[in-house]
Write a protein that holds these residues in place. Structure first.
Motif, PDB file in Angstrom:
ATOM      1  N   LYS A  45       6.767  10.073  -3.411  1.00 40.44           N
ATOM      2  CA  LYS A  45       7.123   9.544  -2.082  1.00 40.44           C
ATOM      3  C   LYS A  45       6.601  10.467  -0.976  1.00 40.44           C
ATOM      4  O   LYS A  45       6.209   9.997   0.091  1.00 40.44           O
ATOM      5  CB  LYS A  45       8.640   9.379  -1.958  1.00 40.44           C
ATOM      6  CG  LYS A  45       9.152   8.143  -2.672  1.00 40.44           C
ATOM      7  CD  LYS A  45      10.670   8.022  -2.554  1.00 40.44           C
ATOM      8  CE  LYS A  45      11.170   6.799  -3.316  1.00 40.44           C
ATOM      9  NZ  LYS A  45      12.577   6.940  -3.695  1.00 40.44           N
ATOM     10  N   HIS A  72      -2.280  18.810  -1.488  1.00 43.95           N
ATOM     11  CA  HIS A  72      -2.844  17.687  -0.716  1.00 43.95           C
ATOM     12  C   HIS A  72      -4.079  18.157   0.059  1.00 43.95           C
ATOM     13  O   HIS A  72      -5.131  17.516   0.031  1.00 43.95           O
ATOM     14  CB  HIS A  72      -1.758  17.158   0.227  1.00 43.95           C
ATOM     15  CG  HIS A  72      -2.214  16.119   1.198  1.00 43.95           C
ATOM     16  ND1 HIS A  72      -2.831  14.946   0.803  1.00 43.95           N
ATOM     17  CD2 HIS A  72      -2.140  16.063   2.558  1.00 43.95           C
ATOM     18  CE1 HIS A  72      -3.107  14.212   1.884  1.00 43.95           C
ATOM     19  NE2 HIS A  72      -2.701  14.872   2.954  1.00 43.95           N
ATOM     20  N   GLN A 108      -7.787  -0.035  -2.499  1.00 44.49           N
ATOM     21  CA  GLN A 108      -7.395   1.166  -1.750  1.00 44.49           C
ATOM     22  C   GLN A 108      -8.582   1.745  -0.979  1.00 44.49           C
ATOM     23  O   GLN A 108      -9.714   1.641  -1.414  1.00 44.49           O
ATOM     24  CB  GLN A 108      -6.815   2.235  -2.697  1.00 44.49           C
ATOM     25  CG  GLN A 108      -5.682   1.735  -3.572  1.00 44.49           C
ATOM     26  CD  GLN A 108      -4.608   0.989  -2.811  1.00 44.49           C
ATOM     27  OE1 GLN A 108      -4.193   1.394  -1.729  1.00 44.49           O
ATOM     28  NE2 GLN A 108      -4.138  -0.112  -3.380  1.00 44.49           N
ATOM     29  N   GLN A 150       3.038   9.656  -0.477  1.00 47.34           N
ATOM     30  CA  GLN A 150       2.980   8.370   0.221  1.00 47.34           C
ATOM     31  C   GLN A 150       3.201   8.567   1.722  1.00 47.34           C
ATOM     32  O   GLN A 150       2.522   7.951   2.542  1.00 47.34           O
ATOM     33  CB  GLN A 150       4.065   7.443  -0.331  1.00 47.34           C
ATOM     34  CG  GLN A 150       3.495   6.259  -1.054  1.00 47.34           C
ATOM     35  CD  GLN A 150       4.555   5.472  -1.810  1.00 47.34           C
ATOM     36  OE1 GLN A 150       5.677   5.916  -2.019  1.00 47.34           O
ATOM     37  NE2 GLN A 150       4.180   4.277  -2.221  1.00 47.34           N
ATOM     38  N   SER A 151       4.133   9.444   2.056  1.00 44.86           N
ATOM     39  CA  SER A 151       4.430   9.686   3.474  1.00 44.86           C
ATOM     40  C   SER A 151       3.251  10.334   4.191  1.00 44.86           C
ATOM     41  O   SER A 151       3.146  10.278   5.414  1.00 44.86           O
ATOM     42  CB  SER A 151       5.694  10.551   3.624  1.00 44.86           C
ATOM     43  OG  SER A 151       5.394  11.895   3.290  1.00 44.86           O
ATOM     44  N   GLU A 152       2.334  10.933   3.419  1.00 40.01           N
ATOM     45  CA  GLU A 152       1.118  11.526   3.993  1.00 40.01           C
ATOM     46  C   GLU A 152      -0.038  10.513   4.014  1.00 40.01           C
ATOM     47  O   GLU A 152      -1.175  10.871   4.285  1.00 40.01           O
ATOM     48  CB  GLU A 152       0.688  12.762   3.183  1.00 40.01           C
ATOM     49  CG  GLU A 152       1.646  13.935   3.281  1.00 40.01           C
ATOM     50  CD  GLU A 152       1.725  14.521   4.695  1.00 40.01           C
ATOM     51  OE1 GLU A 152       0.664  14.779   5.292  1.00 40.01           O
ATOM     52  OE2 GLU A 152       2.850  14.689   5.200  1.00 40.01           O
ATOM     53  N   GLY A 153       0.273   9.269   3.673  1.00 42.22           N
ATOM     54  CA  GLY A 153      -0.745   8.212   3.720  1.00 42.22           C
ATOM     55  C   GLY A 153      -1.570   8.055   2.458  1.00 42.22           C
ATOM     56  O   GLY A 153      -2.593   7.364   2.454  1.00 42.22           O
ATOM     57  N   ILE A 154      -1.149   8.703   1.379  1.00 43.28           N
ATOM     58  CA  ILE A 154      -1.889   8.588   0.110  1.00 43.28           C
ATOM     59  C   ILE A 154      -1.298   7.427  -0.707  1.00 43.28           C
ATOM     60  O   ILE A 154      -0.097   7.398  -0.960  1.00 43.28           O
ATOM     61  CB  ILE A 154      -1.817   9.914  -0.692  1.00 43.28           C
ATOM     62  CG1 ILE A 154      -2.483  11.061   0.095  1.00 43.28           C
ATOM     63  CG2 ILE A 154      -2.461   9.764  -2.076  1.00 43.28           C
ATOM     64  CD1 ILE A 154      -3.952  10.868   0.426  1.00 43.28           C
ATOM     65  N   PRO A 155      -2.136   6.479  -1.131  1.00 42.50           N
ATOM     66  CA  PRO A 155      -1.619   5.369  -1.944  1.00 42.50           C
ATOM     67  C   PRO A 155      -1.097   5.885  -3.293  1.00 42.50           C
ATOM     68  O   PRO A 155      -1.746   6.705  -3.938  1.00 42.50           O
ATOM     69  CB  PRO A 155      -2.842   4.467  -2.154  1.00 42.50           C
ATOM     70  CG  PRO A 155      -3.840   4.904  -1.133  1.00 42.50           C
ATOM     71  CD  PRO A 155      -3.574   6.354  -0.875  1.00 42.50           C
ATOM     72  N   SER A 172      -8.959   5.351   0.599  1.00 41.20           N
ATOM     73  CA  SER A 172      -8.314   6.640   0.809  1.00 41.20           C
ATOM     74  C   SER A 172      -9.148   7.700   0.100  1.00 41.20           C
ATOM     75  O   SER A 172      -9.856   7.371  -0.857  1.00 41.20           O
ATOM     76  CB  SER A 172      -6.905   6.542   0.201  1.00 41.20           C
ATOM     77  OG  SER A 172      -6.288   7.786   0.162  1.00 41.20           O
TER      78      SER A 172
END
Length: 196
Positions: free
Chosen positions: A19, A187, A101, A22-27, A103
């Motif tokens: 999660k 990341h 995706q 995800q919050s960093e924009g990674i699918p 990314s």
């Protein structure tokens, strides 16, 4: 696009870390969640699971997870047969998802990457670890499970030491803020690597 595996034993906090990415924009693709959805949705999987486990595999049209768990828990052969039905479907579902995706990299969260010798499917693998006592407490709370049951699941999984040896990155998830800082550093490294 780079595919990054995210794994760890039960109660290590993989989902929490997923999660965060995800919050960093990674699918993020959660393999267990998608597998359960496919086991309920796919007519082919349903037919094969009923053939393998009998009519009790589904209750009122829904996957009877407790029944299946009791069947495969101490039967490695049955587990392997079930995985042979479900995993290929999950793999093709993931590939369709991947095409959509856009990314630098994606995360695929899967509990048993090393147990199934699937390392080759990933560019990098992150393993999430946490103290055993903490993991047991988390799972007892989350699943309303007994200590014995959680311990027996842990003993059936590959040890953290084994997973760490095979991983590119490790996140120690005993304290959430520290784990997030480690995730951020990974990341940034992955973003750098994706540019090359």
């Amino acid at each position: 696009m780079m595919i990054v595996g995210l794994t760890g034993g039960i109660g290590s906090g993989k989902t929490t870390i997923a999660k965060w990415f995800q919050s960093e924009g990674i699918p993020v693709y959660i393999a267990d969640k998608e597998a359960k959805a496919l086991m309920n949705r796919s007519k082919v999987i349903k037919r094969k699971l009923v053939a393998l486990f009998g009519e009790d595999a589904y209750k009122e049209g829904k996957l009877n997870r407790e029944y299946l768990a009791s069947k495969i828990f101490n039967d490695k052969t049955l587990l392997a047969k079930m995985n042979a039905i479900v995993h290929p479907k999950v793999a093709s579902h993931f590939n369709r998802w991947l095409k959509k995706q856009d990314s630098p990299y994606v995360i695929k969260e899967a509990a048993i990457i090393f147990e199934n010798n699937l390392e080759y499917q990933y560019n990098y693998i992150i393993t999430v670890v946490a103290d055993k006592k903490l993991r047991i407490e988390r799972v007892m709370k989350r699943d309303n499970a007994s200590k014995e049951k959680v311990e027996s699941i842990i003993s059936n999984q590959l040890s953290d030491d084994e997973k760490i040896k095979k991983s590119h990155f490790v996140i120690n998830n005993n304290k959430l803020e520290e784990a997030k800082a480690q995730a951020l550093s990974i990341h940034q490294t992955l973003l750098e690597k994706s540019k090359k």
